[in-house]
Design a protein around this motif. Structure first.
Motif, short mmCIF file in Angstrom:
data_model
loop_
_atom_site.label_atom_id
_atom_site.label_comp_id
_atom_site.label_asym_id
_atom_site.label_seq_id
_atom_site.Cartn_x
_atom_site.Cartn_y
_atom_site.Cartn_z
N LEU A 581 38.43 39.64 37.10
CA LEU A 581 39.43 38.60 37.36
C LEU A 581 39.26 38.07 38.79
N ILE A 582 39.02 36.75 38.90
CA ILE A 582 38.94 36.05 40.18
C ILE A 582 40.07 35.03 40.22
N THR A 583 40.76 34.95 41.33
CA THR A 583 41.78 33.93 41.51
C THR A 583 41.45 33.13 42.77
N PHE A 584 41.79 31.85 42.74
CA PHE A 584 41.56 31.03 43.93
C PHE A 584 42.78 30.17 44.21
N ARG A 585 43.14 30.16 45.47
CA ARG A 585 44.28 29.38 45.95
C ARG A 585 44.19 29.32 47.47
N GLY A 586 44.86 28.36 48.08
CA GLY A 586 44.85 28.24 49.53
C GLY A 586 43.50 27.80 50.04
N ALA A 587 42.80 28.68 50.74
CA ALA A 587 41.51 28.34 51.32
C ALA A 587 40.36 29.17 50.79
N ASP A 588 40.61 30.14 49.92
CA ASP A 588 39.54 31.04 49.51
C ASP A 588 39.82 31.58 48.12
N ALA A 589 38.83 32.31 47.59
CA ALA A 589 38.94 32.97 46.29
C ALA A 589 38.95 34.48 46.50
N GLU A 590 39.61 35.18 45.62
CA GLU A 590 39.75 36.63 45.73
C GLU A 590 39.32 37.29 44.43
N LEU A 591 38.54 38.36 44.54
CA LEU A 591 38.19 39.17 43.38
C LEU A 591 39.35 40.13 43.14
N ALA A 592 40.28 39.71 42.31
CA ALA A 592 41.48 40.51 42.07
C ALA A 592 41.17 41.78 41.30
N LEU A 593 40.15 41.75 40.46
CA LEU A 593 39.78 42.93 39.68
C LEU A 593 38.27 42.93 39.47
#
Length: 724
Positions: A581-593
């Protein structure tokens, strides 16, 4: 000089795992309970306790020379080793371990090729299921077991027999065993069909009490320093516990299950809305076993409570996202509302304690005392196993307390003073005016999951066995044969075991030239051997890339988006995929899982997903590209499927179209779920899907029933045109 094998760690020396020990002992007293599934975090003595159990079981009497362990007093009439002789002997009860990577031949048995080809005799070599007959079959990491092996276990556990039909061999033999499995839920859940086959389940986790943890370390260090001395110190406690198991087994047939208690069991199972009747049977058998273990001749409500705590938690789950555990208040209420008409008082032994009290076993002696100092175990079971009460801070219900909370309630989401994040960031993508970062909104709850369309990767893969895309695997149906060559052993091309008919057919035309005498053995060469090429299904890497920006929250779409992703996660669980699971918001993307087989962990991350801010779509794609690249290095045969959930807008970072081209060029299969709604649509998600070379679907198109409706509509239209 051969090294002396290290003896197993004594079960009576296990500290703080009272529910685990009791569940194993009850299954030993009454093997027809159906075994135990042990769920828990790593490093909680799951495997240690199971392996220690084998040394405590009474020996079994078997017919001499029978490879299938037939009971001389009740031999199997269909045993392949018939006719049996009259000699018999006692042997220790077996603990047979099934490795996760075992083949179907290793589990079921196979044709003895050496005897078949050299002597022309159809000889059968028994497998692990034959060795486990009248013993314990232990599967470590049972949730990682391949599906085709799970199917075999299901059949054997349900029927108590094994049927083999292959290579002109037809064999059937008895296979009744206690199935014990251990698993770490973080690595993925177990298929519901196999989960229900386990009679009992127990949740284990390490104690948070410093004294208990210190005692665990103290005993383990003593064992590692001198295993033989440590085992000798606990030998008397082990002997007492083994004698108690034997006594409880002999006492079990005399235990009475009153009709009032039986009705109470049925009422409790009905109150928890479990499926089928297996739960009622398991609770009844476990309650009788607990009464026999406690030295009573009559089942009481306390026995029913203990049995329900072990037998019902895993049968209440409707999908892998349901948290395991039991509501003890509801259980106590159901027991009180359905008390037997004539409850029996607990039997008292002459010493003033409950029958079968602290003498031996985990009720207070071996499992909770040191054989040298006599100190009480910090979390001993003297007040739990014998009395019929579950420990207050362990067992199946304890795991539920550690579950992450779901999303906030509707009242929290709509409390006064809260305003939805506006869409102004997305309306002005070219502005250079610096803005303060938009605050993240509280997570919203997902809508109810639904059955989704099936997305499959094209072509034939070579990945791990699963249920999604077509692949060449070591299991499945044979679609072709291929010669054995030097490189076939290192290639995962679907070549499995030797295909005997094709091998003999290839050798048949060469027998005269090789000088085979009439009636003699078949003369084989290496170039005669043919391997079966099998086609089955593989599991894929499903990588979710979810837009969590302000535009998703402003239009109240995140609840529907989470519901869609949750539905896709459930589909991935059923098809044995790995998910990320990858989420992106604001200024960057995060590998949530990171990619994992634990879809429950993905659900927890999804529940806590905040929204708000700008839309760095390109950053999400970049992170997805990196994750797929890393997973290809780790497992080059597992093919990825990118599921991009977005409305197609991007207000931060580079143009995502340039990154999308790379996905298409490398052949990464992708699905774009278009979240755009309303009367005016920009169609940006469609352009992105075209750049990715993937498929575009809307949130509504994800539903399997919508696809079925489209098919029915087309069929109806064609029928009407033909009639007209």
């Amino acid at each position: 000089m051969e090294e002396t094998p290290v003896p197993p760690y004594p079960l009576t020396a296990v500290v703080g795992m009272d529910d685990l020990v009791l569940s194993l002992l009850l299954s030993s007293v009454a093997p027809d309970i159906g075994g135990v599934l042990v769920r828990g975090e790593k490093g909680t003595a799951k495997s240690t306790a199971v392996r220690a159990l084998a040394n405590l079981l009474p020996s079994v009497d078997v017919i001499s020379g029978c490879r299938f362990g037939c009971d001389p007093h009740s031999p199997d009439q269909d045993c392949p080793d018939q006719p049996h002789g009259h000699e018999h002997h006692a042997r220790p009860a077996r603990l047979v371990e099934l490795p996760v990577g075992a083949t179907e031949d290793r589990l079921l048995g196979s044709l003895d090729l050496d005897r078949a080809l050299s002597a022309g005799v159809r000889a059968y070599e028994p497998g692990l299921l034959a060795a486990a007959h009248r013993g314990i079959l232990y599967v470590d990491e049972v949730n990682l077991l391949h599906d085709h092996l799970v199917d075999v276990l299901l059949d054997a556990a349900a029927m108590g027999r094994v049927h083999i039909e292959r290579e002109s061999i037809s064999i059937t033999h008895a296979s009744r065993f206690v199935l014990v499995g251990t698993m770490n839920p973080e690595e993925g859940e177990l298929r519901p069909q196999l989960l229900d086959r386990f009679g009992l389940t127990v949740e284990v986790r390490a104690s948070r009490d410093p004294d208990t943890r210190a005692e665990v370390v103290r005993r383990r260090l003593a064992f590692d320093a001198d295993p033989e001395r440590f085992v000798k110190d606990w030998q008397e406690a082990e002997r007492e516990l083994a004698a108690r198991i034997t006594s409880a087994r002999a006492h079990l047939p005399a235990v009475e299950l009153p009709d009032g208690v039986l009705r109470q069991i049925a009422a409790v199972c009905a109150a928890f809305d479990v499926d089928g009747m297996r739960a009622d049977l398991v609770v009844a058998r476990t309650a009788r076993a607990h009464a026999a273990w406690s030295g009573r001749t009559r089942v009481t409500s306390d026995d029913v409570r203990v049995a329900a705590m072990f037998a019902l938690p895993h049968r209440r789950r409707r999908d892998p996202f349901d948290a395991p555990g039991m509501d003890e208040n509801l259980l106590d209420e159901a027991l009180r509302d359905n008390l037997p008409d004539d409850p029996e008082p607990p039997e008292i032994d002459p010493d003033g304690g409950p029958a079968g009290g602290p003498e031996g076993g985990p009720d207070g002696g071996p499992g909770g005392q040191s054989p040298t100092d006599g100190q009480d175990n910090p979390e001993g079971t003297a007040d739990t196993a014998g009395s019929g009460a579950a420990p207050p801070d362990s067992g199946p219900e304890a795991a539920a307390e550690g579950q992450a909370p779901a999303g906030p309630s509707s009242q929290e989401q709509s409390r006064p003073g809260r305003k939805p994040q506006d869409d102004q960031d997305d309306q002005d993508p070219n502005t250079e005016t610096p803005r303060a970062p938009a605050p993240a909104q509280d997570p919203v709850s997902a809508t109810a999951p639904f059955k989704v369309r099936s997305f499959k990767l094209p072509g034939l893969g070579k990945g791990a066995a699963g249920r999604r895309s077509r692949a060449l695997t070591t299991s499945g149906r044979t679609v072709a044969t291929r010669p054995l060559d030097a490189g076939s052993a290192s290639r995962q091309d679907g070549s499995g075991r030797v295909h005997l008919p094709a091998t003999l057919t290839a050798a048949a035309a060469r027998q005269h030239a090789r000088g085979r005498e009439p009636g003699g053995p078949v003369l084989l060469r290496r170039d005669d051997i043919r391997l079966g090429v099998r086609e089955g299904r593989e599991g894929n890497l499903i990588l979710f890339c979810v837009d969590a920006s302000g535009s998703m929250a402003a239009k109240k779409r995140m609840a529907a988006v989470k519901g869609a992703v949750l539905s896709l996660l459930l589909d991935a669980y059923q098809r044995r995929d790995r998910v990320g699971l990858i989420t992106f918001r604001g200024a960057d993307a995060e590998l949530a899982l990171p990619p994992t087989g634990a879809v429950e962990a993905a659900r927890m991350r999804l529940d806590r997903l905040p929204t708000g801010g700008r839309t760095p779509l390109s950053a999400g794609l970049r992170r997805a590209w990196a994750v797929i690249g890393n997973e290809r290095l780790r497992d080059p045969h597992r093919r990825p499927l990118l599921v991009l959930v977005t409305d197609g807008r991007h207000t931060s970072g580079e143009d995502p179209a340039r990154i999308a081209v790379e996905f298409a060029r490398q052949g990464v299969r992708s699905v774009v779920v278009d979240c755009e709604r309303g009367p005016v649509k920009l169609g940006l998600a469609g352009k992105l899907a075209a750049g990715l070379g993937g498929e575009l679907v809307t949130l509504d198109d994800l539903r399997a029933e919508s696809l079925a409706g489209m098919v029915r509509s087309q069929v109806s239209d064609r029928t009407e045109r033909r009639i007209a």
